[in-house]
Design a protein around this motif. Structure first.
Motif, PDB file in Angstrom:
ATOM      1  N   ARG A 322       0.804  -1.220   0.000  1.00 60.44           N
ATOM      2  CA  ARG A 322       0.000   0.000   0.000  1.00 60.44           C
ATOM      3  C   ARG A 322       0.835   1.268   0.000  1.00 60.44           C
ATOM      4  O   ARG A 322       0.310   2.344  -0.267  1.00 60.44           O
ATOM      5  N   ILE A 323       2.110   1.162   0.341  1.00 58.65           N
ATOM      6  CA  ILE A 323       2.968   2.337   0.376  1.00 58.65           C
ATOM      7  C   ILE A 323       4.070   2.176  -0.663  1.00 58.65           C
ATOM      8  O   ILE A 323       4.839   1.222  -0.620  1.00 58.65           O
ATOM      9  N   LEU A 324       4.130   3.105  -1.595  1.00 54.93           N
ATOM     10  CA  LEU A 324       5.197   3.116  -2.591  1.00 54.93           C
ATOM     11  C   LEU A 324       6.239   4.116  -2.116  1.00 54.93           C
ATOM     12  O   LEU A 324       5.969   5.325  -2.056  1.00 54.93           O
ATOM     13  N   GLU A 325       7.396   3.613  -1.737  1.00 52.68           N
ATOM     14  CA  GLU A 325       8.410   4.477  -1.132  1.00 52.68           C
ATOM     15  C   GLU A 325       9.509   4.804  -2.134  1.00 52.68           C
ATOM     16  O   GLU A 325       9.958   3.959  -2.907  1.00 52.68           O
ATOM     17  N   LEU A 326       9.940   6.056  -2.089  1.00 52.34           N
ATOM     18  CA  LEU A 326      11.021   6.565  -2.934  1.00 52.34           C
ATOM     19  C   LEU A 326      12.061   7.145  -1.992  1.00 52.34           C
ATOM     20  O   LEU A 326      11.866   8.223  -1.421  1.00 52.34           O
ATOM     21  N   GLY A 327      13.156   6.420  -1.805  1.00 50.37           N
ATOM     22  CA  GLY A 327      14.102   6.797  -0.769  1.00 50.37           C
ATOM     23  C   GLY A 327      15.469   7.198  -1.265  1.00 50.37           C
ATOM     24  O   GLY A 327      15.966   6.692  -2.278  1.00 50.37           O
ATOM     25  N   HIS A 328      16.079   8.136  -0.532  1.00 50.19           N
ATOM     26  CA  HIS A 328      17.459   8.585  -0.752  1.00 50.19           C
ATOM     27  C   HIS A 328      17.698   8.989  -2.204  1.00 50.19           C
ATOM     28  O   HIS A 328      18.642   8.545  -2.858  1.00 50.19           O
ATOM     29  N   VAL A 418       9.922   7.372 -20.982  1.00 51.15           N
ATOM     30  CA  VAL A 418      10.840   6.219 -21.011  1.00 51.15           C
ATOM     31  C   VAL A 418      11.733   6.233 -19.775  1.00 51.15           C
ATOM     32  O   VAL A 418      11.891   5.217 -19.089  1.00 51.15           O
ATOM     33  N   SER A 419      12.303   7.387 -19.471  1.00 47.62           N
ATOM     34  CA  SER A 419      13.194   7.488 -18.304  1.00 47.62           C
ATOM     35  C   SER A 419      12.419   7.354 -16.999  1.00 47.62           C
ATOM     36  O   SER A 419      12.915   6.754 -16.028  1.00 47.62           O
ATOM     37  N   ILE A 420      11.202   7.909 -16.948  1.00 49.72           N
ATOM     38  CA  ILE A 420      10.393   7.805 -15.731  1.00 49.72           C
ATOM     39  C   ILE A 420      10.023   6.351 -15.475  1.00 49.72           C
ATOM     40  O   ILE A 420      10.100   5.869 -14.331  1.00 49.72           O
ATOM     41  N   GLN A 421       9.650   5.616 -16.529  1.00 51.05           N
ATOM     42  CA  GLN A 421       9.343   4.192 -16.342  1.00 51.05           C
ATOM     43  C   GLN A 421      10.570   3.441 -15.844  1.00 51.05           C
ATOM     44  O   GLN A 421      10.466   2.601 -14.944  1.00 51.05           O
ATOM     45  N   GLN A 422      11.730   3.760 -16.399  1.00 49.21           N
ATOM     46  CA  GLN A 422      12.948   3.063 -15.992  1.00 49.21           C
ATOM     47  C   GLN A 422      13.273   3.314 -14.526  1.00 49.21           C
ATOM     48  O   GLN A 422      13.640   2.385 -13.797  1.00 49.21           O
ATOM     49  N   LEU A 423      13.128   4.563 -14.070  1.00 46.78           N
ATOM     50  CA  LEU A 423      13.452   4.835 -12.658  1.00 46.78           C
ATOM     51  C   LEU A 423      12.434   4.183 -11.726  1.00 46.78           C
ATOM     52  O   LEU A 423      12.780   3.757 -10.614  1.00 46.78           O
ATOM     53  N   LEU A 424      11.178   4.048 -12.174  1.00 44.90           N
ATOM     54  CA  LEU A 424      10.182   3.335 -11.362  1.00 44.90           C
ATOM     55  C   LEU A 424      10.515   1.851 -11.258  1.00 44.90           C
ATOM     56  O   LEU A 424      10.380   1.249 -10.194  1.00 44.90           O
ATOM     57  N   ILE A 425      10.968   1.272 -12.381  1.00 44.18           N
ATOM     58  CA  ILE A 425      11.359  -0.154 -12.375  1.00 44.18           C
ATOM     59  C   ILE A 425      12.586  -0.355 -11.496  1.00 44.18           C
ATOM     60  O   ILE A 425      12.662  -1.327 -10.730  1.00 44.18           O
ATOM     61  N   ASN A 427      13.507   1.488  -8.976  1.00 45.66           N
ATOM     62  CA  ASN A 427      13.077   1.636  -7.577  1.00 45.66           C
ATOM     63  C   ASN A 427      12.368   0.375  -7.102  1.00 45.66           C
ATOM     64  O   ASN A 427      12.533  -0.055  -5.961  1.00 45.66           O
ATOM     65  N   GLU A 428      11.585  -0.242  -7.997  1.00 42.26           N
ATOM     66  CA  GLU A 428      10.892  -1.483  -7.653  1.00 42.26           C
ATOM     67  C   GLU A 428      11.883  -2.589  -7.335  1.00 42.26           C
ATOM     68  O   GLU A 428      11.676  -3.382  -6.423  1.00 42.26           O
ATOM     69  N   LYS A 429      13.006  -2.643  -8.066  1.00 38.78           N
ATOM     70  CA  LYS A 429      14.046  -3.647  -7.778  1.00 38.78           C
ATOM     71  C   LYS A 429      14.582  -3.467  -6.363  1.00 38.78           C
ATOM     72  O   LYS A 429      14.808  -4.433  -5.636  1.00 38.78           O
ATOM     73  N   VAL A 430      14.768  -2.197  -5.971  1.00 39.87           N
ATOM     74  CA  VAL A 430      15.338  -1.902  -4.649  1.00 39.87           C
ATOM     75  C   VAL A 430      14.396  -2.345  -3.534  1.00 39.87           C
ATOM     76  O   VAL A 430      14.825  -2.928  -2.535  1.00 39.87           O
ATOM     77  N   VAL A 431      13.106  -2.054  -3.693  1.00 38.39           N
ATOM     78  CA  VAL A 431      12.158  -2.319  -2.607  1.00 38.39           C
ATOM     79  C   VAL A 431      11.579  -3.732  -2.666  1.00 38.39           C
ATOM     80  O   VAL A 431      10.885  -4.154  -1.750  1.00 38.39           O
ATOM     81  N   GLN A 432      11.867  -4.462  -3.765  1.00 36.92           N
ATOM     82  CA  GLN A 432      11.290  -5.803  -3.913  1.00 36.92           C
ATOM     83  C   GLN A 432      11.680  -6.702  -2.742  1.00 36.92           C
ATOM     84  O   GLN A 432      10.858  -7.456  -2.214  1.00 36.92           O
ATOM     85  N   ASN A 433      12.935  -6.603  -2.322  1.00 31.96           N
ATOM     86  CA  ASN A 433      13.386  -7.439  -1.206  1.00 31.96           C
ATOM     87  C   ASN A 433      12.673  -7.100   0.091  1.00 31.96           C
ATOM     88  O   ASN A 433      12.469  -7.970   0.945  1.00 31.96           O
ATOM     89  N   ASP A 434      12.288  -5.811   0.243  1.00 29.87           N
ATOM     90  CA  ASP A 434      11.585  -5.419   1.460  1.00 29.87           C
ATOM     91  C   ASP A 434      10.211  -6.072   1.553  1.00 29.87           C
ATOM     92  O   ASP A 434       9.651  -6.202   2.637  1.00 29.87           O
ATOM     93  N   ARG A 435       9.654  -6.450   0.398  1.00 27.11           N
ATOM     94  CA  ARG A 435       8.342  -7.091   0.401  1.00 27.11           C
ATOM     95  C   ARG A 435       8.436  -8.587   0.681  1.00 27.11           C
ATOM     96  O   ARG A 435       7.421  -9.249   0.792  1.00 27.11           O
ATOM     97  N   ASP A 436       9.686  -9.118   0.752  1.00 27.49           N
ATOM     98  CA  ASP A 436       9.858 -10.538   1.080  1.00 27.49           C
ATOM     99  C   ASP A 436       9.754 -10.675   2.592  1.00 27.49           C
ATOM    100  O   ASP A 436      10.749 -10.621   3.316  1.00 27.49           O
ATOM    101  N   LEU A 437       8.528 -10.831   3.058  1.00 27.36           N
ATOM    102  CA  LEU A 437       8.266 -10.876   4.495  1.00 27.36           C
ATOM    103  C   LEU A 437       9.022 -12.018   5.152  1.00 27.36           C
ATOM    104  O   LEU A 437       9.573 -11.868   6.246  1.00 27.36           O
ATOM    105  N   GLY A 438       9.061 -13.169   4.468  1.00 32.33           N
ATOM    106  CA  GLY A 438       9.750 -14.328   5.036  1.00 32.33           C
ATOM    107  C   GLY A 438      11.224 -14.071   5.248  1.00 32.33           C
ATOM    108  O   GLY A 438      11.787 -14.435   6.292  1.00 32.33           O
ATOM    109  N   ALA A 439      11.880 -13.436   4.275  1.00 31.71           N
ATOM    110  CA  ALA A 439      13.309 -13.155   4.389  1.00 31.71           C
ATOM    111  C   ALA A 439      13.579 -12.174   5.523  1.00 31.71           C
ATOM    112  O   ALA A 439      14.537 -12.340   6.299  1.00 31.71           O
TER     113      ALA A 439
END
Length: 561
Positions: A322-328, A418-425, A427-439
């Protein structure tokens, strides 16, 4: 004199009560030839009759003088009663118990000739009859004006706002994204009118010198005043939850901002994150103990602070979704650039959003939803590592990209999609691990295990000193579990009560969800259809149910004793 119904008045007489009239700054009553004219009180004028298109209620903007000063207030039509009309006296109007009836008759006469005006208090998308409209300060699709408490009346000019965007924003893909975040609220509100979607929540975090407040203000400037020193679309986290929700209710398309998370005294933002995304006010009872209709909202909410919002929330997949974070992120090049942007948008705001809404209205809901689906598939295909939540994230990111596509047309601004989509993707790579609740839970479990290692070994037996009998007792130590090896792998077993407490302390509210994830990943030694098995805490003890969790899963064959 008998009251005369308007239907039977002469065509040139629009007064319901011809014997009540206003002259030379006073209200008069004609009491007939014998008694003559009677001065009722000082003049009270109805400037406008307001029909609220949200509720159908009628109210009046009234004006009167007190002590040489002109005063104005709003009066509900329901207040045309003796017991309520005299409340105007509190503000200085010349109305009392003895003249209340004549004042009411006078105001009924005023109502007949006062200019009519449609007003609204809800914002964003709505329907009036069968017609789709967008409500800003001035509504699009119907002639109506906002008369609520928020500062959303456009100021300055779109030309000046656009000029600073062209000079200081375009080419900076992060600030371009900030504008699209603000504009996306209109797309969210429109799509939510036909399908259930959460409000978008963006949280911008990082050091104070990175321009996150400028980015937030830029997003807000698309629809309204971009600072926190007025009651507008930008508030601070210091506001109470009730105040925040109160200004969101009825908002279906105007971006809303919350500045500086550190100003809040909330220790856990989990509940309010669910609340804000869900878009529905909690049920409340009225004074007759009947359930009041709950208000709703559907928009984009942008927050900022030095820390991640999820760092002050429970470790819960729902929160992460529910929260899309954009950090640092360095949003602005330097302080000079940030000051230039904020200086312009503080005096020129509220123009871009309505322009986008007008184009959305022209395209229609069905076309916008179809474009959203197309963008969702594009984003899904672009996410490199597909996970369980990729589709849900893609739907949210697709709203931003769709907003950018339509904004290029509506605002004549060349956003680099094109560049905005790339930076969103990225950012998604960075936060993807945070969504791994088990890890995340496994890392926390190992941390707790390391801190409590002495509680995971067999109890030692010691002989009682000074006793004439050969008495053996167990050492005085708490044991949470133990360790064992199986098929070359090392496991730690732990009592469920201890494990559940650890998870609770770590903010993992649903231990069974964590255990399910671990079992799927082969990290548990269990009975076939369970998350547990039975083991003895010590040799002579009774077997008890425990969780058996693998240690060092990435170091097969390198088990430590």
């Amino acid at each position: 004199m008998k009251d005369t119904n308007q239907e039977y008045l002469p065509e040139d007489d629009i007064s319901l009560y011809p014997n009540i009239f206003m002259e030379n700054g006073f209200i008069w009553e004609d009491q007939g030839e014998k008694k003559g004219r009677f001065k009722v009180g000082k003049a009270i004028r109805i400037i406008e009759v307001h029909e609220n298109i949200d509720t159908g209620e009628i109210s009046f903007a009234v004006r009167f003088e007190y002590n040489g000063r002109t005063k104005e207030t709003t009066l509900s039509r329901a207040q045309f009663q003796r017991s309520q009309i005299i409340d105007l006296a509190k503000l200085g109007a010349d109305v009392y118990e003895h003249n209340a009836t004549q004042v009411i008759k006078h105001l009924r006469n005023e109502e007949m000739s006062a200019p009519q005006k449609k007003v609204h208090q809800k914002l964003g998308w709505d329907t009036y009859g069968d017609q789709l409209v967008f409500k800003h300060h001035k509504a699009i699709g119907i002639d109506s004006t906002y008369n609520g408490p928020l500062t959303i009346q456009p100021k300055g000019s779109y030309k000046k706002w656009k000029h600073v965007v062209e000079k200081s924003v375009l080419g900076n893909h992060y600030l371009e994204l900030a504008i699209l975040i603000g504009l996306s609220s209109a797309v969210v509100g429109l799509i939510s009118s036909v399908t259930k979607i959460d409000s978008l929540i963006f949280h911008i975090y990082g050091l104070s010198t990175q321009g996150k407040t400028t980015a937030t203000s830029l997003a807000i400037s698309t629809f309204g005043y971009p600072e926190t020193n007025q009651i507008g679309l930008m508030q601070t986290w210091m506001s109470t939850q009730n105040a925040i929700i109160g200004n969101l209710v009825g908002n279906f398309g105007l971006v809303f901002g919350l500045d500086e998370i550190s100003m809040s005294d909330m220790q856990d933002f989990s509940a309010i994150a669910y609340y804000l995304a869900g878009g529905k006010e909690k049920g409340r009872l009225d004074k007759e103990s009947r359930l009041k209709e709950s208000g709703g909202w559907s928009t984009t909410i942008v927050s900022n602070g030095e820390r991640a919002l999820t760092s002050k929330s429970n470790h819960n997949v729902g929160i992460m979704m529910r929260i899309l974070e954009l950090g640092h992120i360095r949003w602005t090049q330097d302080a000079k650039s940030a000051d230039r942007i904020r200086h312009v948008i503080q005096s020129n705001y509220g123009h871009a959003g309505p322009r986008l809404a007008a184009v959305l209205l022209d395209k229609g809901t069905a076309q916008v939803v179809e474009l959203w689906k197309v963008w969702t598939q594009r984003i899904t295909d672009a996410i490199p590592h597909q996970g369980n939540f990729s589709q849900r994230i893609a739907k949210k990111l697709a709203i931003l990209m769709l907003t950018g596509e339509i904004a290029k047309e509506a605002l004549a601004l060349d956003f680099d999609l094109v560049s905005i989509q790339q930076l969103l993707i990225e950012n998604e790579k960075v936060v993807q691990n945070d969504r791994d609740l088990g890890a995340k839970a496994l890392d926390y479990f190992y941390e707790q295990f390391a801190m409590n290692r002495s509680n995971f070994s067999e109890l030692k037996r010691i002989r009682s000193k000074g006793s004439h009998m050969d008495e053996v007792i167990l050492e005085n130590r708490r044991v949470f579990g133990g360790l064992y090896k199986k098929s070359g792998k090392e496991f730690v077993y732990i009592l469920p009560s201890v494990f559940n407490q650890w998870m609770k302390d770590g903010g993992f509210e649903e231990p069974k969800v964590v255990l399910k994830d671990w079992k799927t990943k082969g990290l548990l030694d269990t009975e076939e259809d369970r998350y547990t098995r039975k083991r003895k805490i010590q040799d002579e003890s009774t077997s008890v149910i425990v969780y058996c969790i693998r240690l060092n899963p990435d170091e097969t064959g390198k088990n430590e004793g």
